[in-house]
Design a protein around this motif. Structure first.
Motif, PDB file in Angstrom:
ATOM      1  N   ASN A 250     -33.177  88.216  73.930  1.00  0.00           N
ATOM      2  CA  ASN A 250     -33.889  89.916  75.168  1.00  0.00           C
ATOM      3  C   ASN A 250     -32.805  90.705  74.491  1.00  0.00           C
ATOM      4  OD1 ASN A 250     -33.514  91.585  77.335  1.00  0.00           O
ATOM      5  ND2 ASN A 250     -35.192  90.181  77.738  1.00  0.00           N
TER       6      ASN A 250
ATOM      7  N   ARG B 149     -23.736  86.669  81.302  1.00  0.00           N
ATOM      8  CA  ARG B 149     -23.210  87.908  80.714  1.00  0.00           C
ATOM      9  C   ARG B 149     -21.885  87.550  80.419  1.00  0.00           C
ATOM     10  NH1 ARG B 149     -25.044  92.892  82.833  1.00  0.00           N
ATOM     11  NH2 ARG B 149     -27.239  92.241  82.968  1.00  0.00           N
TER      12      ARG B 149
ATOM     13  N   ARG C 124     -32.552  85.425  67.594  1.00  0.00           N
ATOM     14  CA  ARG C 124     -30.800  85.170  68.368  1.00  0.00           C
ATOM     15  C   ARG C 124     -30.088  86.584  68.122  1.00  0.00           C
ATOM     16  NH1 ARG C 124     -30.382  82.789  73.040  1.00  0.00           N
ATOM     17  NH2 ARG C 124     -28.227  81.852  72.838  1.00  0.00           N
TER      18      ARG C 124
ATOM     19  N   THR D 145     -28.762  85.266  73.339  1.00  0.00           N
ATOM     20  CA  THR D 145     -29.326  86.089  73.924  1.00  0.00           C
ATOM     21  C   THR D 145     -30.580  86.346  72.813  1.00  0.00           C
ATOM     22  OG1 THR D 145     -30.322  87.488  75.242  1.00  0.00           O
ATOM     23  CG2 THR D 145     -29.202  88.440  74.340  1.00  0.00           C
TER      24      THR D 145
ATOM     25  N   GLU E 288     -30.625  92.609  77.261  1.00  0.00           N
ATOM     26  CA  GLU E 288     -29.885  91.586  77.652  1.00  0.00           C
ATOM     27  C   GLU E 288     -28.926  92.155  76.368  1.00  0.00           C
ATOM     28  OE1 GLU E 288     -26.815  89.551  79.921  1.00  0.00           O
ATOM     29  OE2 GLU E 288     -28.742  90.834  80.278  1.00  0.00           O
TER      30      GLU E 288
END
Length: 362
Positions: free
Chosen positions: A42, A90, A14, A40, A45
């Motif tokens: 990713n 988001r 993370r 997140t 992102e």
């Protein structure tokens, strides 16, 4: 010199925002580093969320004191609450990170005696509305994610079916085992034994009786059990058959003696409770009385030794004294020991055994 990204990654994958604080900011925050979770794993992102959070993070770092920091938070709270619920993950991640910093500000203000409600009277109300909006948004987004996953799975299954894929047939689940029913088990065994025995007793030149005629009606009780006459079994009393029950078996049939000693107690209870009836006197009503009496036999706890020698004595003790200090036997004991004993007793090794078992279950 390149600009630092302020992007760091934890061991579990993370990402989070991390900024080393200056001396003044470190004293204000009480921390050498400011870390903000981006919620997140990713990378792409995480970079987008890093940019979303850097604005208010820089404003807090540049604040010289708690009052300036409170002003930043108050203005931001008004803006967030005015926008309503966040529509995607988001925006929710940005608000949750900001919520964490507001909590830390409230804690520091209380520890250092700073009366922020006097300076920012709307902040408590805005704070409650802000947190409630975040909780509602988390619920809505979680529900939408479940729905999206379901729709995606259904769409993929539909596409796979159109391409010729077929799901594997599910294996048939095994049927659940039937509950143990001793009465039904004994009745099935009795019916089979009666049918086999009648086929041996009826001469070949005699037409078989109609099924509606009771087997006991064709045999007259004329001789004793030792003579081999099956009718004598049903005309003898239970106490006589109990002695036959305890008679040692031949060496060839020695295995049939197993468990008879344990059955004596419940058979003796039936004799004492029913008054030593003849086997052909065991009507359906008497058998029902015996069935209802078995659960009323207490265990030996709190019963004097002289009153606990037999099951019938324990039964009468409970009937006379009540159940205030007594405990009933378990259902397992009734099924395995009491019913099992009566079933063993119903399988005497003499020519009248089938008819006797039928008499036990009239």
């Amino acid at each position: 010199m390149s600009r630092p990204s302020y992007l760091a990654r934890r061991g579990d994958g993370r990402y989070f925002l991390q900024i080393r604080l200056g001396k003044q900011a470190a004293q204000l925050f009480g921390l050498p580093l400011l870390r903000v979770s981006l919620r997140t794993g990713n990378f792409n992102e995480a970079r987008r969320r890093l940019v979303d959070n850097l604005g208010w993070v820089q404003e807090l770092i540049e604040a010289p004191d708690l009052e300036a920091m409170g002003t930043v938070l108050d203005v931001r709270l008004q803006a967030y609450v005015g926008r309503g619920l966040p529509a995607d993950e988001r925006l929710l991640a940005e608000r949750c990170a900001f919520e964490h910093e507001v909590r830390r500000f409230l804690t520091r203000a209380q520890e250092r005696g700073y009366g922020y409600p006097m300076r920012f009277p709307q902040m408590p109300t805005l704070w409650v509305d802000f947190v409630n909006q975040n909780k509602a948004a988390e619920t809505n987004i979680a529900r939408l994610n479940v729905r999206r996953s379901y729709e995606a799975g259904r769409r993929e299954a539909s596409e796979a079916t159109n391409e010729g894929w077929a799901p594997e047939p599910k294996a048939a689940l095994p049927a659940p085992p039937d509950a143990f029913d001793p009465i039904a088990m004994i009745d099935r065994l009795v019916q089979d034994a009666v049918t086999q025995r009648l086929a041996q007793l009826v001469p070949a030149n005699v037409a078989p009786l109609a099924p509606s005629i009771a087997p006991l009606a064709i045999i007259a009780p004329t001789e004793s059990i030792n003579s081999g006459d099956p009718a004598a079994s049903v005309s003898d009393r239970m106490s006589s058959l109990l002695q036959e029950f305890l008679r040692p078996a031949s060496q060839k049939r020695q295995h049939t003696m197993k468990g008879r000693g344990e059955a004596v107690a419940v058979v003796q209870f039936a004799i004492d409770f029913l008054g030593d009836p003849r086997m052909n006197e065991l009507t359906d009503d008497k058998w029902k009385l015996l069935d209802e009496a078995l659960p009323d036999i207490p265990n030996r706890d709190n019963i004097p030794r002289e009153a606990a020698k037999t099951l019938y004595q324990r039964f009468k003790y409970a009937e006379a004294r009540g159940w205030a200090e007594l405990t009933r036997v378990t259902t397992t004991t009734i099924k395995r020991r009491y019913w099992g004993g009566l079933y063993k007793f119903s399988r005497l090794d003499h020519p009248g055994e089938a008819l006797q078992r039928r008499a036990l279950l009239v």
